[in-house]
Design a protein around this motif. Structure first.
Motif, PDB file in Angstrom:
ATOM      1  N   PRO A   1      44.987  44.550  13.872  1.00  0.00           N
ATOM      2  CA  PRO A   1      43.870  44.097  14.714  1.00  0.00           C
ATOM      3  C   PRO A   1      42.677  43.694  13.852  1.00  0.00           C
ATOM      4  CG  PRO A   1      44.785  46.165  15.534  1.00  0.00           C
ATOM      5  CD  PRO A   1      45.404  45.929  14.190  1.00  0.00           C
TER       6      PRO A   1
ATOM      7  N   PRO B   1      50.633  39.918  18.407  1.00  0.00           N
ATOM      8  CA  PRO B   1      50.385  40.842  19.523  1.00  0.00           C
ATOM      9  C   PRO B   1      49.312  41.884  19.234  1.00  0.00           C
ATOM     10  CG  PRO B   1      52.508  41.294  18.480  1.00  0.00           C
ATOM     11  CD  PRO B   1      52.018  40.016  17.905  1.00  0.00           C
TER      12      PRO B   1
ATOM     13  N   TRP C   1      46.415  41.200  18.660  1.00  0.00           N
ATOM     14  CA  TRP C   1      45.247  40.695  19.391  1.00  0.00           C
ATOM     15  C   TRP C   1      45.432  41.066  20.866  1.00  0.00           C
ATOM     16  CZ3 TRP C   1      40.789  38.163  17.800  1.00  0.00           C
ATOM     17  CH2 TRP C   1      39.959  37.710  18.822  1.00  0.00           C
ATOM     18  N   LYS C   2      44.724  42.073  21.301  1.00  0.00           N
ATOM     19  CA  LYS C   2      44.855  42.556  22.673  1.00  0.00           C
ATOM     20  C   LYS C   2      44.043  41.672  23.616  1.00  0.00           C
ATOM     21  CE  LYS C   2      47.356  45.951  21.214  1.00  0.00           C
ATOM     22  NZ  LYS C   2      48.828  45.905  21.412  1.00  0.00           N
ATOM     23  N   THR C   3      44.668  41.244  24.709  1.00  0.00           N
ATOM     24  CA  THR C   3      43.998  40.363  25.663  1.00  0.00           C
ATOM     25  C   THR C   3      43.616  41.129  26.925  1.00  0.00           C
ATOM     26  OG1 THR C   3      46.124  39.710  26.620  1.00  0.00           O
ATOM     27  CG2 THR C   3      45.250  38.350  24.837  1.00  0.00           C
ATOM     28  N   ASP C   4      42.633  40.589  27.619  1.00  0.00           N
ATOM     29  CA  ASP C   4      42.222  41.174  28.894  1.00  0.00           C
ATOM     30  C   ASP C   4      43.276  40.875  29.964  1.00  0.00           C
ATOM     31  OD1 ASP C   4      39.857  41.994  27.708  1.00  0.00           O
ATOM     32  OD2 ASP C   4      38.814  40.129  28.232  1.00  0.00           O
TER      33      ASP C   4
END
Length: 495
Positions: free
Chosen positions: A325, A348, A350-353
C-alpha cells in the motif's frame, strides 16, 4: 583535482591486475595478454590524441596479489596522462583494501578513485559507484557510475549468437539502458555513467559502437567507453579499419557534446510510473520501465518518496507499481490525480471505496469510475512486468499516442522531450535494423510544430523536414530522407 561532470571517460584495461582477472575468468589468450601489455605503456595514449576523451578509468585494486604491482607499474601511464591533460580514475572493486588503495592513488597522482558504495571521508576525491539496484543515491559526487548495464541492441541468442531472441510478441528483444538513465536522472543531479562492456566472441560494426554511445546519451547519461579486445589490439597495431571504428565512436561523442542543452529537456510521456524503486521492488518496477521503453511507450519515472502534485502534471495515466500500500501522503496525491481526470493502474493493495460505479470490463482489472477519472485495480498482485506494460498501453488507448513510426524496423528507447521553456521539442530515435528498407521511414506526431530539422551523427548539419497533415489520423507526418536501417537520428522542433 575536483570531480568534473565534463569528464569523458574510457575504460583502460591493462597491466598485471587485468591479466590476472582475465586469467581467473578463463578468457586470457596470448593475443589478449599482449594487448593488455601494450595498453599499459604510455605510448598507447596516443590513440586519444585529438579525441573528446579526457578521462581514463584504470583497474587499481581488486583484492588480488597483483594490486600493488598494478599500482606501481601504472605510475608512468599516470604521469603521461597528466601531461596530456587526461584525468585518471582508479577503479577499486572486490575485497580490496580501500584505505591502501586511496593512499596509493593519492601518492601516484590519480585524480580520484571509484569505490563501490563509499560513504566515508577521504583527502582524495572518491566517486561512489554501485549496481543498478543499489546505486549510491546519497553520493554528492558530480558523476554517478552504475554497473550491471547491458550492451544495447537486438539480443543475440545464447545458443550461438547468430539468431535473435524474441519477446512474447515475437518481436526482436531489445536490450536498452536509456530507461535506467531516465530513472536515475529523476533522482540525482549527477551525470550518470553507464558502465558496460562490449559482448565477447563476435566482430562489432562501427554503428554498434555508435548506438552504445547514443543509448545512454539520448536519455542524458554517458557511456564509460569500453572497446572490445579485437578493436584494442587492432588500434595498437595501427589498423586502418580499427581507426575508422574509433573515429565513429569519437564522432558520436562529439555530436552529443555539441548539443549540451538537450540534457535539460524533460519527457513528454503521458504515463507516470510510481515506485520506491527499492531493492525489493526494483526487479518489478524497473522491468516495467524497461518494457515500456522497448515498446516506445514514453513514460516519466516518479520516486514515491519524492512525489509532489507537480510530479503528475501533464500525465494521462499513472502506474503505481509496488505491491505494498502507498504511504498516506502519496495516496492523497494519486487520489487527487484520478479525481481530476487521470487513470490510475494499481494492484489490489490499493483499497477502493465500496459502491464505485463500473467504468468498463477487463479480464485482469476492476475498472471503476472515480471523480472525473478511472481506477484500474488488478485482481492479483503485479508479477509480470511485460503484461503490466501491455495493459497500460491498452488502458491508456492508442488514441493518446504521441508518436507513431511507419517502416521503422526495430526501434526502442525513443525519447520525446521538451525544453524547460517549452519552445523546443526533441524526438530521438534509435533504430536497430529489421525489415525496413533504407529511406522509407515516416513519423507521425500528434502535435504540430512551426519548424522541424533532422540531425544525424556525422552529418555536416541539420536538414529541414517538411510537416504535412496526416491522411488517416489527426496529427502530422514527417517523411524522412533516406536513412540506413541501423542508427541514431533526432528531429528537433520549434513550437
Amino acid at each position: 583535482m575536483a570531480i568534473l561532470s565534463s569528464w569523458r571517460p574510457i575504460r583502460w584495461p591493462s597491466g598485471p591486475l587485468e591479466t590476472s582477472k582475465r586469467e581467473r575468468a578463463g578468457n586470457l589468450t596470448a593475443e589478449v595478454k599482449q594487448t593488455l601489455e601494450r595498453w599499459h605503456s604510455p605510448i598507447s595514449l596516443e590513440v586519444l590524441d585529438r579525441s573528446p576523451i579526457n578521462c581514463l578509468v584504470v583497474s587499481w585494486a581488486a583484492g588480488l596479489a597483483q594490486d600493488a604491482e598494478q599500482q606501481r607499474s601504472l605510475a608512468p601511464m599516470v604521469e603521461a596522462a597528466r601531461r596530456k591533460g587526461l584525468a585518471v580514475i582508479g577503479w577499486v572493486e572486490g575485497n580490496a583494501d580501500r584505505d591502501a588503495a586511496i593512499a596509493a592513488a593519492q601518492s601516484t597522482g590519480l585524480a580520484a578513485v571509484a569505490l563501490e558504495g563509499f560513504t566515508g571521508r577521504s583527502n582524495l576525491p572518491v566517486i561512489p559507484w554501485g549496481p543498478r539496484a543499489k546505486a549510491p543515491w546519497e553520493s554528492t559526487a558530480a558523476v554517478l557510475p552504475v554497473t550491471e548495464n547491458v550492451w544495447p541492441g537486438l539480443s543475440a541468442s545464447a545458443e550461438g549468437g547468430d539468431s535473435i531472441d524474441a519477446g512474447p510478441t515475437g518481436l526482436p528483444w531489445l536490450n536498452l539502458n536509456s530507461w535506467y538513465i531516465q530513472l536515475a536522472r529523476a533522482r540525482t543531479q549527477a551525470v550518470v555513467w553507464a558502465v558496460f562492456d562490449p559482448p565477447r566472441g563476435r566482430l562489432l560494426q562501427p554503428w554498434e559502437y555508435v548506438m552504445a554511445v547514443a543509448d545512454p546519451e539520448s536519455a542524458g547519461g554517458r557511456w564509460v567507453i569500453s572497446l572490445d579486445d579485437r578493436l584494442r589490439a587492432a588500434l595498437a597495431a595501427g589498423s586502418e579499419t580499427a581507426g575508422k571504428t574509433w573515429a565513429a565512436i569519437c564522432e558520436a561523442i562529439s555530436f552529443f557534446d555539441n548539443h549540451p542543452g538537450w540534457r535539460s529537456f524533460r519527457s513528454l510521456g503521458l504515463v507516470g510510473v510510481v515506485s520506491d524503486f527499492s531493492e525489493s521492488n526494483f526487479d518489478l518496477s524497473g522491468e516495467i520501465l524497461n518494457l515500456m521503453a522497448r515498446r516506445d511507450l514514453m513514460f516519466r519515472p516518479i520516486w514515491a518518496h519524492e512525489a509532489t502534485e507537480s510530479s503528475f502534471s501533464g500525465l494521462k495515466a499513472v502506474v503505481y507499481a509496488d505491491n505494498q500500500p502507498p504511504a498516506q501522503s502519496l495516496r492523497q496525491l494519486l487520489t487527487a490525480f484520478v479525481k481530476a481526470g487521470g487513470l490510475l493502474i494499481a494492484g489490489p493493495a490499493w483499497k477502493t471505496d465500496a459502491g464505485l460505479a463500473a467504468a468498463g470490463r477487463h479480464p485482469r482489472f476492476d475498472l471503476l469510475a472515480f471523480g472525473k477519472g478511472r481506477l484500474a485495480i488488478a485482481h492479483e498482485d503485479f508479477s509480470d512486468p511485460y503484461q503490466v506494460a501491455v495493459d497500460t498501453q491498452i488502458l491508456l488507448s492508442h488514441a493518446n499516442d504521441l508518436v507513431r513510426f511507419y517502416n521503422s524496423g526495430s526501434t526502442g528507447g525513443t525519447q520525446y522531450t521538451a525544453s524547460p521553456d517549452g519552445k523546443q521539442a526533441l524526438l530521438q530515435v534509435l533504430s536497430y535494423g529489421g525489415s525496413r528498407a533504407a529511406g522509407l521511414m515516416t513519423i507521425w506526431l500528434r502535435d504540430a510544430y512551426r519548424t522541424a530539422r533532422l540531425w544525424r551523427i556525422g552529418a555536416s548539419g541539420p536538414v529541414p523536414v517538411e510537416q504535412t497533415p496526416a491522411e488517416d489520423f489527426n496529427g502530422f507526418e514527417y517523411k524522412l530522407p533516406p536513412l540506413p536501417p541501423q542508427g541514431y537520428f533526432a528531429l528537433e522542433f520549434d513550437t
